[in-house]
Design a protein around this motif. Structure first.
Motif, PDB file in Angstrom:
ATOM      1  N   PHE A   1       0.832  -1.197   0.000  1.00 57.85           N
ATOM      2  CA  PHE A   1       0.000   0.000   0.000  1.00 57.85           C
ATOM      3  C   PHE A   1       0.872   1.254   0.000  1.00 57.85           C
ATOM      4  CE2 PHE A   1      -2.210   3.428   2.204  1.00 57.85           C
ATOM      5  CZ  PHE A   1      -3.359   3.534   1.422  1.00 57.85           C
ATOM      6  N   ALA A   2       1.896   1.272   0.844  1.00 53.93           N
ATOM      7  CA  ALA A   2       2.783   2.431   0.928  1.00 53.93           C
ATOM      8  C   ALA A   2       3.516   2.657  -0.398  1.00 53.93           C
ATOM      9  CB  ALA A   2       3.777   2.254   2.067  1.00 53.93           C
ATOM     10  N   GLN A   3       3.920   1.572  -1.059  1.00 54.60           N
ATOM     11  CA  GLN A   3       4.572   1.707  -2.361  1.00 54.60           C
ATOM     12  C   GLN A   3       3.607   2.327  -3.372  1.00 54.60           C
ATOM     13  OE1 GLN A   3       5.846  -2.452  -2.681  1.00 54.60           O
ATOM     14  NE2 GLN A   3       7.884  -1.658  -3.189  1.00 54.60           N
ATOM     15  N   LYS A   4       2.400   1.799  -3.406  1.00 55.14           N
ATOM     16  CA  LYS A   4       1.395   2.271  -4.363  1.00 55.14           C
ATOM     17  C   LYS A   4       1.055   3.740  -4.134  1.00 55.14           C
ATOM     18  CE  LYS A   4      -3.330   1.541  -5.842  1.00 55.14           C
ATOM     19  NZ  LYS A   4      -4.609   1.015  -5.458  1.00 55.14           N
ATOM     20  N   GLU A   5       0.898   4.121  -2.884  1.00 57.78           N
ATOM     21  CA  GLU A   5       0.503   5.492  -2.531  1.00 57.78           C
ATOM     22  C   GLU A   5       1.696   6.434  -2.339  1.00 57.78           C
ATOM     23  OE1 GLU A   5      -2.666   6.602  -2.470  1.00 57.78           O
ATOM     24  OE2 GLU A   5      -3.225   4.587  -3.170  1.00 57.78           O
ATOM     25  N   GLU A   6       2.915   5.893  -2.503  1.00 60.40           N
ATOM     26  CA  GLU A   6       4.156   6.657  -2.354  1.00 60.40           C
ATOM     27  C   GLU A   6       4.272   7.301  -0.974  1.00 60.40           C
ATOM     28  OE1 GLU A   6       4.345   9.305  -5.725  1.00 60.40           O
ATOM     29  OE2 GLU A   6       4.635   7.633  -7.101  1.00 60.40           O
ATOM     30  N   CYS A   7       4.083   6.475   0.048  1.00 61.03           N
ATOM     31  CA  CYS A   7       4.126   6.926   1.444  1.00 61.03           C
ATOM     32  C   CYS A   7       5.372   6.412   2.149  1.00 61.03           C
ATOM     33  CB  CYS A   7       2.915   6.400   2.209  1.00 61.03           C
ATOM     34  SG  CYS A   7       1.348   6.989   1.603  1.00 61.03           S
ATOM     35  N   VAL A   8       5.876   7.204   3.075  1.00 59.92           N
ATOM     36  CA  VAL A   8       6.934   6.758   3.981  1.00 59.92           C
ATOM     37  C   VAL A   8       6.255   5.973   5.101  1.00 59.92           C
ATOM     38  CG1 VAL A   8       8.695   7.525   5.620  1.00 59.92           C
ATOM     39  CG2 VAL A   8       8.406   8.734   3.445  1.00 59.92           C
ATOM     40  N   ILE A   9       6.844   4.858   5.498  1.00 63.68           N
ATOM     41  CA  ILE A   9       6.293   4.016   6.568  1.00 63.68           C
ATOM     42  C   ILE A   9       6.971   4.373   7.888  1.00 63.68           C
ATOM     43  CG2 ILE A   9       6.101   1.659   7.445  1.00 63.68           C
ATOM     44  CD1 ILE A   9       6.048   0.722   4.523  1.00 63.68           C
ATOM     45  N   LEU A  10       6.182   4.563   8.917  1.00 64.06           N
ATOM     46  CA  LEU A  10       6.670   4.748  10.286  1.00 64.06           C
ATOM     47  C   LEU A  10       6.254   3.507  11.053  1.00 64.06           C
ATOM     48  CD1 LEU A  10       7.885   6.480  12.551  1.00 64.06           C
ATOM     49  CD2 LEU A  10       5.602   7.456  12.879  1.00 64.06           C
ATOM     50  N   THR A  11       7.229   2.789  11.625  1.00 60.18           N
ATOM     51  CA  THR A  11       6.918   1.497  12.231  1.00 60.18           C
ATOM     52  C   THR A  11       7.832   1.161  13.405  1.00 60.18           C
ATOM     53  OG1 THR A  11       6.586  -0.858  11.726  1.00 60.18           O
ATOM     54  CG2 THR A  11       8.440   0.225  10.632  1.00 60.18           C
ATOM     55  N   ARG A  12       7.373   0.225  14.204  1.00 56.80           N
ATOM     56  CA  ARG A  12       8.188  -0.406  15.241  1.00 56.80           C
ATOM     57  C   ARG A  12       8.454  -1.877  14.884  1.00 56.80           C
ATOM     58  NH1 ARG A  12       8.763   2.340  19.754  1.00 56.80           N
ATOM     59  NH2 ARG A  12       7.398   4.088  20.153  1.00 56.80           N
ATOM     60  N   ASP A  13       7.914  -2.317  13.770  1.00 60.46           N
ATOM     61  CA  ASP A  13       8.003  -3.709  13.338  1.00 60.46           C
ATOM     62  C   ASP A  13       9.405  -4.006  12.797  1.00 60.46           C
ATOM     63  OD1 ASP A  13       7.776  -6.224  12.179  1.00 60.46           O
ATOM     64  OD2 ASP A  13       5.854  -5.791  11.223  1.00 60.46           O
ATOM     65  N   ILE A  14      10.145  -4.826  13.519  1.00 59.31           N
ATOM     66  CA  ILE A  14      11.535  -5.144  13.166  1.00 59.31           C
ATOM     67  C   ILE A  14      11.649  -5.897  11.839  1.00 59.31           C
ATOM     68  CG2 ILE A  14      11.725  -7.356  14.377  1.00 59.31           C
ATOM     69  CD1 ILE A  14      14.469  -6.182  15.444  1.00 59.31           C
ATOM     70  N   ASP A  15      10.562  -6.485  11.380  1.00 61.39           N
ATOM     71  CA  ASP A  15      10.600  -7.191  10.097  1.00 61.39           C
ATOM     72  C   ASP A  15      10.960  -6.272   8.935  1.00 61.39           C
ATOM     73  OD1 ASP A  15       9.993  -9.632  11.244  1.00 61.39           O
ATOM     74  OD2 ASP A  15       7.845  -9.457  10.874  1.00 61.39           O
TER      75      ASP A  15
END
Length: 80
Positions: A5-19
Motif C-alpha cells: 500500500f505504501a509503495q502504491k501510494e508513495e508513502c513513507v512508513i513509520l513502524t516499530r516492526d523489526i521485520d
C-alpha cells in the motif's frame, strides 16, 4: 499489506516492526521506512525524534529507498 500500500501510494512508513529491517524491504524500492526505537511510553521523546528527522530531511526524496532507525536521545542511523 502495509508495504505494498505504501509503495502504491508513495508513502513513507513509520513502524516499530523489526521485520522491516529484513528482506525484501531492505532491497525493494520504496518511499522510505522510519523504524522507531524510541520508548513507546515516552511520547515526548518520540515526538522530538520524529520532528528532528523531519526537519533534517525536508525533501521527501531523501527518504527514498532508505531505512532510518530513530534511536533514543534524538539520534538516528541510516541503514540503507
Amino acid at each position: 499489506m502495509v508495504f505494498a500500500f505504501a509503495q502504491k501510494e508513495e508513502c513513507v512508513i513509520l513502524t516499530r516492526d523489526i521485520d522491516f529491517l529484513n528482506e525484501p524491504f531492505i532491497t525493494a524500492k520504496h518511499e522510505g521506512v522510519i523504524f522507531l526505537r524510541v520508548s513507546a511510553q515516552d511520547l515526548e521523546a518520540q515526538k522530538r525524534s520524529l520532528l528532528k528527522i523531519l526537519k533534517s530531511f525536508v525533501n521527501q526524496e531523501i527518504f527514498k529507498n532508505k531505512i532510518i532507525k530513530l534511536l533514543p536521545n534524538e539520534e538516528y542511523e541510516i541503514l540503507q
